[in-house]
Design an enzyme around this catalytic site. Structure first.
Site, mmCIF file in Angstrom:
data_model
loop_
_atom_site.group_PDB
_atom_site.id
_atom_site.type_symbol
_atom_site.label_atom_id
_atom_site.label_comp_id
_atom_site.label_asym_id
_atom_site.label_seq_id
_atom_site.Cartn_x
_atom_site.Cartn_y
_atom_site.Cartn_z
ATOM 1 N N HIS A 34 15.801 27.277 29.237
ATOM 2 C CA HIS A 34 14.874 26.298 28.816
ATOM 3 C C HIS A 34 15.491 25.446 27.686
ATOM 4 O O HIS A 34 15.200 24.170 27.559
ATOM 5 C CB HIS A 34 13.637 27.037 27.950
ATOM 6 N N LYS B 23 0.922 34.109 36.899
ATOM 7 C CA LYS B 23 1.724 35.059 35.881
ATOM 8 C C LYS B 23 1.124 35.712 34.880
ATOM 9 O O LYS B 23 0.792 35.413 33.780
ATOM 10 C CB LYS B 23 2.935 34.227 34.992
ATOM 11 N N ARG C 26 16.418 24.821 39.075
ATOM 12 C CA ARG C 26 17.383 25.711 39.270
ATOM 13 C C ARG C 26 17.730 25.783 40.670
ATOM 14 O O ARG C 26 18.875 25.976 40.881
ATOM 15 C CB ARG C 26 16.963 27.209 38.889
ATOM 16 N N SER D 215 12.953 34.009 32.541
ATOM 17 C CA SER D 215 12.563 34.903 31.498
ATOM 18 C C SER D 215 12.059 36.117 32.151
ATOM 19 O O SER D 215 12.265 37.194 31.418
ATOM 20 C CB SER D 215 10.926 34.215 31.009
HETATM 21 O O1 PNS Z 1 7.038 28.399 33.357
HETATM 22 P P1 PNS Z 1 6.116 28.194 34.424
HETATM 23 O O2 PNS Z 1 5.258 29.336 34.677
HETATM 24 O O3 PNS Z 1 6.704 27.768 35.649
HETATM 25 O O4 PNS Z 1 5.077 27.027 33.898
HETATM 26 C C1 PNS Z 1 3.974 26.741 34.776
HETATM 27 C C2 PNS Z 1 2.792 25.993 34.066
HETATM 28 C C3 PNS Z 1 2.467 26.712 33.046
HETATM 29 C C4 PNS Z 1 3.750 24.709 33.636
HETATM 30 C C5 PNS Z 1 1.858 25.711 35.156
HETATM 31 O O5 PNS Z 1 1.232 26.502 35.711
HETATM 32 C C6 PNS Z 1 0.554 24.624 34.499
HETATM 33 O O6 PNS Z 1 0.717 23.309 34.415
HETATM 34 N N1 PNS Z 1 -0.495 25.437 34.135
HETATM 35 C C7 PNS Z 1 -1.635 24.737 33.450
HETATM 36 C C8 PNS Z 1 -2.653 24.492 34.703
HETATM 37 C C9 PNS Z 1 -2.516 23.262 35.293
HETATM 38 O O7 PNS Z 1 -2.469 22.158 35.173
HETATM 39 N N2 PNS Z 1 -1.751 23.334 36.605
HETATM 40 C C10 PNS Z 1 -1.257 22.277 37.423
HETATM 41 C C11 PNS Z 1 -2.492 21.744 38.520
HETATM 42 S S1 PNS Z 1 -3.019 23.039 39.512
#
Ligand code: PNS
Length: 160
Positions: free
Chosen positions: A17, A41, A91, A129
């Site tokens: 990150h 998650k 990645r 993570s």
């Molecule tokens: O580190 P991650 O888990 O890959 O991050 C994913 C994250 C948290 C950025 C994504 O799940 C997210 O944007 N969550 C908020 C809800 C949302 O707006 N989802 C996208 C449209 S369905």
């Protein structure tokens, strides 16, 4: 002023990150590192407060970076804060498949918001993570994988 957002789960924040944060911070005037909820998650091990604390510790010396959180949709946050750009790290092809879908959905949901992708530096392409959480669980050495500012906190949390 161009404002970028780097959203994620950060459970915990890793050197991977940090690689993206440092590079993204040079592309915008202000970069918001935003802790958002990923419904896929559920077993994060670390609370929102703990994750935010570690994000603060890791990024406090980067001038144009701020840390924040939001419990709803990313696009809601973007709308409220007048954000210009979403920045994500990629990645591998699995990340690409997922992130491309998110980028298209976010663009449909909110006024053509653009997402740009930064390829992870080669030394971080296998870091996640979840690997760090597993190492912690089994008492492995995490120093190579997380920012040094959070190591004491990670050990003190004892959530493993
Ligand atoms: O580190 P991650 O888990 O890959 O991050 C994913 C994250 C948290 C950025 C994504 O799940 C997210 O944007 N969550 C908020 C809800 C949302 O707006 N989802 C996208 C449209 S369905």
């Amino acid at each position: 002023m161009k404002i970028g957002i780097y959203p994620g789960s950060f459970a915990p924040i890793t050197k991977g990150h940090m690689d993206i944060i440092l590079r993204a911070s040079k592309l915008v005037d202000k970069l918001i590192i935003a802790l958002l909820y990923n419904p896929a998650k559920t077993d994060m091990q670390f609370s929102v407060e703990d994750r935010l604390h570690m994000m603060h510790l890791a990024t406090s010396d980067i001038g144009n970076v701020i840390v924040d959180s939001h419990s709803g949709l990313l696009v809601e946050y973007i709308q409220n804060k007048n954000i210009d750009l979403i920045i994500k790290g990629i990645r591998n092809s699995t990340d690409f498949e997922y992130e491309a879908q998110m980028a298209v959905i976010n663009k449909k949901l909110h006024g053509n918001i653009e997402t740009i992708f930064l390829l992870s530096s080669p030394e971080y392409t296998l870091l996640s993570s979840s690997v760090v959480r597993e190492l912690i669980h089994f008492g492995g050495n995490i120093e190579e994988f997380v920012p040094k500012q959070i190591i004491t906190t990670l050990h003190s949390l004892q959530k493993y």
